[in-house]
Write a protein that holds these residues in place. Structure first.
Motif, PDB file in Angstrom:
ATOM      1  N   GLN A 110      26.068-159.056  69.144  1.00  0.00           N
ATOM      2  CA  GLN A 110      25.146-157.996  68.731  1.00  0.00           C
ATOM      3  C   GLN A 110      24.461-158.352  67.416  1.00  0.00           C
ATOM      4  OE1 GLN A 110      26.892-154.134  68.091  1.00  0.00           O
ATOM      5  NE2 GLN A 110      24.910-153.102  68.053  1.00  0.00           N
ATOM      6  N   ALA A 113      31.586-158.971  71.391  1.00  0.00           N
ATOM      7  CA  ALA A 113      30.414-158.115  71.208  1.00  0.00           C
ATOM      8  C   ALA A 113      29.860-158.159  69.791  1.00  0.00           C
ATOM      9  CB  ALA A 113      30.765-156.672  71.579  1.00  0.00           C
ATOM     10  N   ILE A 157      28.235-157.833  78.898  1.00  0.00           N
ATOM     11  CA  ILE A 157      27.207-157.753  77.853  1.00  0.00           C
ATOM     12  C   ILE A 157      25.850-157.328  78.409  1.00  0.00           C
ATOM     13  CG2 ILE A 157      25.745-159.241  76.409  1.00  0.00           C
ATOM     14  CD1 ILE A 157      28.213-160.424  75.199  1.00  0.00           C
ATOM     15  N   TYR A 194      26.103-153.415  74.785  1.00  0.00           N
ATOM     16  CA  TYR A 194      27.260-153.569  73.901  1.00  0.00           C
ATOM     17  C   TYR A 194      28.113-152.308  73.849  1.00  0.00           C
ATOM     18  CZ  TYR A 194      24.587-157.607  72.329  1.00  0.00           C
ATOM     19  OH  TYR A 194      23.886-158.770  72.290  1.00  0.00           O
TER      20      TYR A 194
END
Length: 423
Positions: free
Chosen positions: A43, A39, A170, A174
């Motif tokens: 992100q 993540a 995903i 997140y």
């Protein structure tokens, strides 16, 4: 039937209730941790659209891990290790919760994200030396190789399963990945909470810089331990070609430039090998000449990486068969590395005095983390000079040559057996 059972992982350490609870909790926790591994870079890229910012995770992760890994080792040789594990586990839960909050609020601040990541790696550095250093207090020396193999098997399985689960989750956001990581850490907290008090035997000094220096100086008088670190660096620095996987997947095996199945298979192959090696690791408990076993395992790792380079070089003529050979070499290398790591960690835990185990585990973490990162830079540079075939295959040949040289120059390592077996 007894012979068949002997092929599989030795589960004797699981008879210990403290180790069993930690191991079971780690099954859950490691998958959650891998969700965060997926993540964070995803992100950051979604916020910035710039891989340069994603690359900063290496710097923001490595520096606190090195600093607090070494300091965490010093703390683990001074304070009750159960107490240190509790504090650091609460810290890991807190940082995972911060990841969740910033994602849930959609703050989209890359520097905040990197700051939380650095804080998380600092708590991880504090946690790991104590977590490893407690094993000789929970288990007999003869079970340490099996315990290391069981632990590494779970970690590598998480390295495969976590990214797969993360890729599916995903699209949901997140924040879900971070929330799952936060909740799974509660399993580890429960296992740590139920540990007995683990004060240090023969504690000396204070957990400052001098303590860290003294821990490093301890290695000078213990060539077997120092050699175990050196061999790990040789294996990883010269024999870990993962930074070349994107180029190899695209140019040698015809995968898309943005990454695809070929790249995913290359990255998954070594962890798959490590898991298979762990599943069939029953033999490690019967090995008494652990120094010799480490040398042979690293030589096999070198052979596997040389074979991988050969497959890359021949891919232009036989793409599909050479992709299969390359994957087989990486899987074999992963299995050899699993066994090497199990023996090296067992040696480190059994040969060192309890008063320095924490600091040496701190060094172990720095070596394990730092070696592959040095390899990324070295292989990337070498590929630009001699190409990916020689950068990967030649690295494997260097591993073979340097490992053999070390075995000759440090005969004490080659002859090493655990204290309990030597008496």
């Amino acid at each position: 039937m007894a012979g068949i059972r002997g092929l599989f992982a030795d589960t004797a350490p699981l008879a210990n209730p403290y180790f069993r609870r930690l191991w079971r909790a780690n099954i859950v926790t490691v998958i959650g941790a891998q969700l965060t591994v997926v993540a964070v870079p995803a992100q950051i890229y979604a916020i910035t659209g710039d891989s340069g910012y994603v690359g900063l995770t290496g710097l923001f992760g490595l520096v606190p891990l090195v600093v607090f890994g070494l300091w965490g080792g010093a703390l683990a040789d001074h304070f009750d290790r159960r107490s240190l594990l509790l504090v650091s586990t609460f810290g890991l839960i807190g940082t995972s919760a911060l990841f969740w909050v910033q994602a849930a609020l959609d703050l989209r601040n890359v520097w905040l994200l990197l700051g939380i990541f650095a804080l998380q790696q600092a708590f991880f550095g504090l946690n790991q030396p104590a977590r490893s250093a407690i094993l000789p207090r929970l288990l007999p020396a003869a079970q340490l190789p099996a315990a290391s193999a069981l632990s590494m098997t779970v970690s590598m399985a998480g390295a495969i399963a976590g990214p797969m689960v993360g890729g599916v989750l995903i699209p949901l956001g997140y924040s879900w990945l971070y929330l799952i990581d936060t909740l799974t850490l509660l399993a580890t907290l429960s296992a740590v909470w139920r540990l007995p008090s683990l004060p240090i035997e023969n504690r000396v000094g204070s957990p400052g810089l001098r303590s860290i220096v003294d821990g490093l100086a301890y290695l000078k008088g213990h060539p077997v331990l120092l050699t175990s670190f050196l061999l790990d660096l040789i294996a990883m620095v010269f024999g870990m070609p993962r930074s070349l996987f994107p180029e190899i997947a695209h140019l040698a095996f015809g995968g898309p430039i943005a990454g695809g199945t070929e790249l995913a298979l290359l990255f998954a192959a070594i962890p798959v090998g490590a898991v298979l090696g762990g599943v069939f690791s029953g033999w490690v408990s019967g090995v008494t000449r652990q120094g010799r076993a480490v040398v042979w395992c690293i030589l096999l790792w070198g052979v596997a990486m040389a074979g991988f380079g050969l497959a890359v070089g021949l891919a232009s003529q036989w793409r599909v068969p050479m992709l299969a050979l390359a994957l087989a070499m990486l899987v074999g290398g992963g299995a050899a590395d699993m066994a090497s790591s199990a023996f090296r960690n067992a040696m480190l835990l059994s040969a060192a005095d309890d008063a320095v185990r924490g600091r040496l585990q701190g060094v172990f973490i720095v070596v394990v983390v730092g070696g592959p990162r040095i390899a990324d830079t070295l292989h990337g540079y070498a590929a630009g000079v001699v190409g990916t075939t020689w950068a990967s295959g030649g690295g494997g040949l260097l591993v073979i040559a340097l490992t053999a040289l070390v075995a000759v120059l440090v005969p004490a390592f080659w002859r090493y057996v655990p204290r309990a077996e030597a008496t």
